[in-house]
Motif scaffolding. Structure first.
Motif, PDB file in Angstrom:
ATOM      1  N   ALA A 157       0.831  -1.204   0.000  1.00 24.45           N
ATOM      2  CA  ALA A 157       0.000   0.000   0.000  1.00 24.45           C
ATOM      3  C   ALA A 157       0.864   1.252   0.000  1.00 24.45           C
ATOM      4  O   ALA A 157       1.986   1.251   0.497  1.00 24.45           O
ATOM      5  N   ILE A 164      -4.009   5.485   4.489  1.00 22.70           N
ATOM      6  CA  ILE A 164      -3.468   4.188   4.918  1.00 22.70           C
ATOM      7  C   ILE A 164      -4.119   3.712   6.207  1.00 22.70           C
ATOM      8  O   ILE A 164      -4.573   2.561   6.320  1.00 22.70           O
ATOM      9  N   ILE A 170      -5.379  -3.457   5.752  1.00 21.54           N
ATOM     10  CA  ILE A 170      -3.953  -3.256   5.463  1.00 21.54           C
ATOM     11  C   ILE A 170      -3.141  -3.346   6.750  1.00 21.54           C
ATOM     12  O   ILE A 170      -2.077  -3.994   6.796  1.00 21.54           O
TER      13      ILE A 170
END
Length: 230
Positions: A157, A164, A170
């Protein structure tokens, strides 16, 4: 314009164990970048490839910039670690390099030292690109404008801290926690504040909407002082 570019870069000490696998990314001048990931994710290897200490097994590293890297410093205590990091940072700044690569620059430091160190790094970044690698995600929203996430040598990512850290899948994949400040902003939204319009890098503790009690609470949770919030 100064830049560092990696195109499908892979590296490993043996054929069956790639520390980095087909990583592609570009770093431009005057950026504040955080590379995050768990221990062993490939952060140090990526910095060393950018710095020229390592040569990729595959892919291309292109540089149009002078580069100085500060590796991890292992110290017996926070005092000696802080002194060693300050000395290393001074040498990096005095080098005149356009890109400074800092590998875990706050590792082993106490909260006050981390706060002070980030303040110095932010000041240095006004006319340089500074890329830090860290597994301490709480540091990233206070410093970085762009974040890269590594997992087992793969770049999974890239985006702003807000982008984020708003993606729990993630963070789970990277074995990282949600930064405290991100949780705080979510709490503010639940309380009816327009957190979308609040910029951490614009001095949120100085905003008129914050009461003294709120400032104190946030400072206490973050473990840092208000005047060092950017």
């Amino acid at each position: 314009m100064a830049f560092i570019s990696l195109s499908d870069v892979s590296f490993g000490y043996d054929a069956d164990n790639n520390l980095l696998d087909a990583v592609s990314c570009v770093f431009n001048s005057s950026e504040r970048v955080g590379i995050v990931g768990d221990n062993g994710s490939g952060k140090s290897t990526l910095l060393r490839l950018m710095g020229g200490d390592l040569v990729p097994d595959a892919g291309v590293v292109e540089k149009n910039a002078t580069v100085y890297m500060v590796g991890q410093i292992n110290a017996v205590d926070s005092k000696s670690g802080g002194e060693a990091q300050m000395t290393a940072l001074s040498r990096a700044f005095d080098s005149g390099a356009e890109f400074l690569l800092l590998d875990e620059p706050t590792d082993g430091l106490d909260p006050n030292q981390k706060d002070h160190m980030l303040g110095i790094i932010s000041d240095m970044s006004k006319d340089k690109t500074i890329i830090i690698s860290t597994h301490e995600v709480d540091l990233v929203p206070n410093y970085a404008k762009r974040v890269f996430v590594l997992v087992d040598g793969l770049l999974i990512a890239e985006g702003t801290p807000k982008e984020i850290f708003a993606q729990p899948e993630i963070l789970d994949q990277a074995n990282l926690e949600v930064p405290i400040v991100t949780e705080l902003f979510h709490d503010l939204e639940k309380e009816g504040f327009d957190a979308e319009s609040i910029s951490l890098h614009a001095g949120i503790f100085g905003a008129e909407m914050w009461t003294e009690e709120m400032r104190h609470s946030l400072e206490e949770k973050l473990g840092i002082t208000a005047h060092n919030i950017y």
